[in-house]
Write a protein that holds these residues in place. Structure first.
Motif, mmCIF file in Angstrom:
data_model
loop_
_atom_site.group_PDB
_atom_site.id
_atom_site.type_symbol
_atom_site.label_atom_id
_atom_site.label_comp_id
_atom_site.label_asym_id
_atom_site.label_seq_id
_atom_site.Cartn_x
_atom_site.Cartn_y
_atom_site.Cartn_z
ATOM 1 N N ALA A 295 40.044 30.348 16.468
ATOM 2 C CA ALA A 295 38.779 30.592 17.270
ATOM 3 C C ALA A 295 38.113 31.831 16.655
ATOM 4 O O ALA A 295 38.729 32.810 16.313
ATOM 5 N N GLY A 296 36.774 31.559 16.045
ATOM 6 C CA GLY A 296 36.070 32.853 15.628
ATOM 7 C C GLY A 296 36.157 32.696 13.986
ATOM 8 O O GLY A 296 35.323 33.478 13.493
ATOM 9 N N ALA A 297 37.141 32.117 13.496
ATOM 10 C CA ALA A 297 37.168 32.094 11.844
ATOM 11 C C ALA A 297 35.934 31.457 11.256
ATOM 12 O O ALA A 297 35.560 30.414 12.088
ATOM 13 N N GLU A 298 35.541 31.669 9.930
ATOM 14 C CA GLU A 298 34.498 30.929 9.581
ATOM 15 C C GLU A 298 35.147 29.856 8.303
ATOM 16 O O GLU A 298 36.274 30.185 7.857
ATOM 17 N N VAL A 299 34.639 28.640 8.735
ATOM 18 C CA VAL A 299 35.482 27.531 7.894
ATOM 19 C C VAL A 299 34.114 26.826 7.163
ATOM 20 O O VAL A 299 32.953 26.761 7.467
ATOM 21 N N LYS A 300 34.487 26.020 6.285
ATOM 22 C CA LYS A 300 33.685 24.796 5.902
ATOM 23 C C LYS A 300 33.923 23.641 6.330
ATOM 24 O O LYS A 300 35.066 23.225 6.301
ATOM 25 N N VAL A 301 33.018 22.871 6.599
ATOM 26 C CA VAL A 301 33.273 21.404 7.220
ATOM 27 C C VAL A 301 32.417 20.361 6.508
ATOM 28 O O VAL A 301 31.467 20.705 6.137
ATOM 29 N N ARG A 302 32.849 19.173 6.608
ATOM 30 C CA ARG A 302 32.035 18.055 6.015
ATOM 31 C C ARG A 302 31.716 17.210 7.250
ATOM 32 O O ARG A 302 32.863 16.530 7.874
ATOM 33 N N ILE A 303 30.481 16.742 7.545
ATOM 34 C CA ILE A 303 30.252 15.750 8.420
ATOM 35 C C ILE A 303 30.712 14.283 8.042
ATOM 36 O O ILE A 303 30.132 13.778 7.059
ATOM 37 N N THR A 304 31.355 13.616 8.986
ATOM 38 C CA THR A 304 31.718 12.176 8.496
ATOM 39 C C THR A 304 31.265 11.257 9.251
ATOM 40 O O THR A 304 31.008 10.054 8.816
ATOM 41 N N ARG A 305 30.743 11.443 10.651
ATOM 42 C CA ARG A 305 30.103 10.329 11.538
ATOM 43 C C ARG A 305 29.499 10.990 12.621
ATOM 44 O O ARG A 305 29.872 12.112 13.081
ATOM 45 N N VAL A 306 28.212 10.392 12.751
ATOM 46 C CA VAL A 306 27.302 10.865 13.884
ATOM 47 C C VAL A 306 27.168 9.601 14.810
ATOM 48 O O VAL A 306 26.726 8.659 14.632
ATOM 49 N N GLY A 307 27.740 10.133 16.131
ATOM 50 C CA GLY A 307 27.560 9.387 17.224
ATOM 51 C C GLY A 307 26.312 9.879 18.103
ATOM 52 O O GLY A 307 25.717 10.474 17.751
ATOM 53 N N PRO A 308 26.068 9.150 19.165
ATOM 54 C CA PRO A 308 24.890 9.269 19.811
ATOM 55 C C PRO A 308 25.106 10.614 20.707
ATOM 56 O O PRO A 308 24.308 11.676 20.633
ATOM 57 N N ARG A 309 26.197 10.949 21.038
ATOM 58 C CA ARG A 309 26.672 12.516 21.409
ATOM 59 C C ARG A 309 27.314 13.397 20.560
ATOM 60 O O ARG A 309 27.300 14.652 20.478
ATOM 61 N N GLN A 310 28.357 12.830 19.824
ATOM 62 C CA GLN A 310 29.508 13.292 19.275
ATOM 63 C C GLN A 310 29.196 13.379 17.871
ATOM 64 O O GLN A 310 28.843 12.374 17.131
ATOM 65 N N THR A 311 29.516 14.544 17.141
ATOM 66 C CA THR A 311 29.344 14.344 15.532
ATOM 67 C C THR A 311 30.909 14.738 15.020
ATOM 68 O O THR A 311 31.424 15.849 15.467
ATOM 69 N N ASP A 312 31.373 13.748 14.203
ATOM 70 C CA ASP A 312 32.880 14.085 13.929
ATOM 71 C C ASP A 312 32.591 14.680 12.454
ATOM 72 O O ASP A 312 31.703 14.446 11.606
#
Ligand code: SF4
Length: 414
Positions: free
Chosen positions: A392-409
């Motif tokens: 928690a608090g760390a800076e990371v790089k992420v890639r978005i793989t899926r977008v749902g109505p409420r949730q983004t994976d």
């Protein structure tokens, strides 16, 4: 070790206050308790911005009194100043602190508790909230804030830089700058200071990862400030504007002194300068005098603008404000219009998230959840990762793989 639970209601400034109280309690030797039935001290930071906020605050206080009559209850902030609490809801011995007493709240609670020596020196939260200003000198006709929080008051630049330095040294990568009217920062100081001056000072601090601005008033957002906040890669590309409406007639009734065309120009400039930014706004629906045609104008503006998300509020009259005495829009009309605008806002938010599928984004790890790890990208997308190497608090790089109505994976990217 005495325990505490803090319940927050309301705006980012309240969140920033709660953040610093929790830090001070923990550093002062108190222990955080998640179960309301077991906490020795329960602090409630209240909000009276809407009728719904009043109801939620009173409901929570009644629940605590029922669940844990032995807890020492400390109720602070706008509901105390605004007089919206009822004595029958309060436990005997409850301490009521108005906004003016918030600066000494942590000391008051620590002096009531029998605490051992001070402890932690590591970050206790993932993102730091830093309050730099309180109150407001303007007088929008719907707003109770100036009467409950008073005139605009800024902390000195020197004090803010020192507080930011301490937060960075304790390991925070992201600092969220909060104020009731952030854009008025420094105008009350002698000699005067400015929000852009403060930003320049903060952006020179070594070790600062990301600086997020909580909310900006478009009336004080000139080209120079837009260039500053969109040029520096450490300012999060996430800009939230307090627009409130987009019909000039309603904006005039609200006492906002701005026009939809002016808002449009600002949003366009922000979008050109920062194509990846999340652009958001507060909007009030059902303000007294809002006609069907005004609402249509608002819808048309939002649909055609580069806005990516909205916070939609159904107007509720606040006693003591001019608009509370005007002829009101029917409740059914208000909720119908709010639902339409919220649906449009959800579509825009989804379209925004979909633009980033497959892209690498900078993010802060927020917390572990049962189904993965939640991170928040610099451009304000909540993403759920199956796993993550950062704490928690760390800076990371992420890639978005899926977008749902409420949730983004997404997944962690290298
Ligand atoms: S500028 Fe914001 S805080 Fe100030 S009176 Fe208007 S709505 Fe309220």
């Amino acid at each position: 070790m005495p325990s505490f639970l803090i319940q927050n209601f309301g705006c980012r400034v309240n969140q920033a206050e709660v953040f610093s109280w929790a830090e001070e309690f923990e550093l002062g030797g108190m222990r955080r308790e998640e179960d309301p039935a077991r906490a020795d001290f329960v602090v409630v930071n209240t909000c009276t911005l809407t009728a719904r906020a009043d109801r939620d605050v009173r409901k929570f206080i009644r629940r605590i009194s029922r669940l844990n009559s032995g807890a020492r209850l400390i109720i602070a902030g706008c509901s105390v100043d605004g007089g919206s609490l009822r004595s029958e809801d309060l436990t005997p011995g409850a301490l009521l602190l108005p906004n003016s007493a918030k600066a000494r709240l942590a000391d008051s609670v620590l002096s009531l508790s029998d605490t051992p020596e001070a402890s932690a020196s590591k970050p206790l939260r993932s993102r730091a909230l830093l309050k730099v200003q309180d109150g407001c000198d303007l007088s929008c006709t719907f707003c109770i804030i100036p009467s409950v929080r008073g005139r605009s008051r800024s902390s000195s630049r020197q004090e803010i830089l020192a507080r930011a330095r301490r937060l960075i040294d304790r390991g925070f990568r992201e600092i969220v700058l909060c104020g009731i009217h952030l854009s008025s920062y420094g105008l009350d100081l002698q000699p005067k200071d400015s929000f852009s001056g403060l930003l320049r000072g903060l952006l020179e601090l070594d070790g600062l990862g990301m600086l997020r601005l909580s909310s900006l008033d478009p009336r004080r957002l000139d080209d120079g400030l837009i260039d500053l906040i969109t040029r520096n890669p450490r300012v999060c590309p996430h800009f939230h504007l307090s627009l409130q409406h987009a019909s000039d007639r309603v904006l005039k009734l609200m006492g906002r002194g701005s026009t939809a065309a002016g808002y449009g120009r600002i949003l366009q400039r922000l979008r050109e300068r920062s194509p990846e930014a999340a652009l958001g706004a507060d909007m009030i629906v059902g303000f007294p005098g809002e006609e069907e045609s005004d609402f249509d104008r608002l819808l048309g503006f939002v649909a055609g603008s580069p806005l990516d998300y909205l916070h939609v509020f159904s107007y509720s009259p606040r006693r003591g404000t001019p608009a509370a005495d005007w002829v009101q829009v029917e409740d059914s009309e208000k909720s119908g219009r709010s639902a339409i605008l919220r649906t449009l806002a959800e579509d825009k938010r989804r379209t925004f998230r979909e633009r980033f599928i497959g892209k690498k984004l900078k993010a802060i790890v927020v917390r572990k959840r049962a189904r993965g790890v939640e991170v928040l990208t610099s451009n304000y997308i909540d993403v759920l990762l199956a796993s993550c190497s950062g704490r928690a608090g760390a800076e990371v790089k992420v890639r978005i793989t899926r977008v749902g109505p409420r949730q983004t994976d997404g997944e962690e990217a290298v």
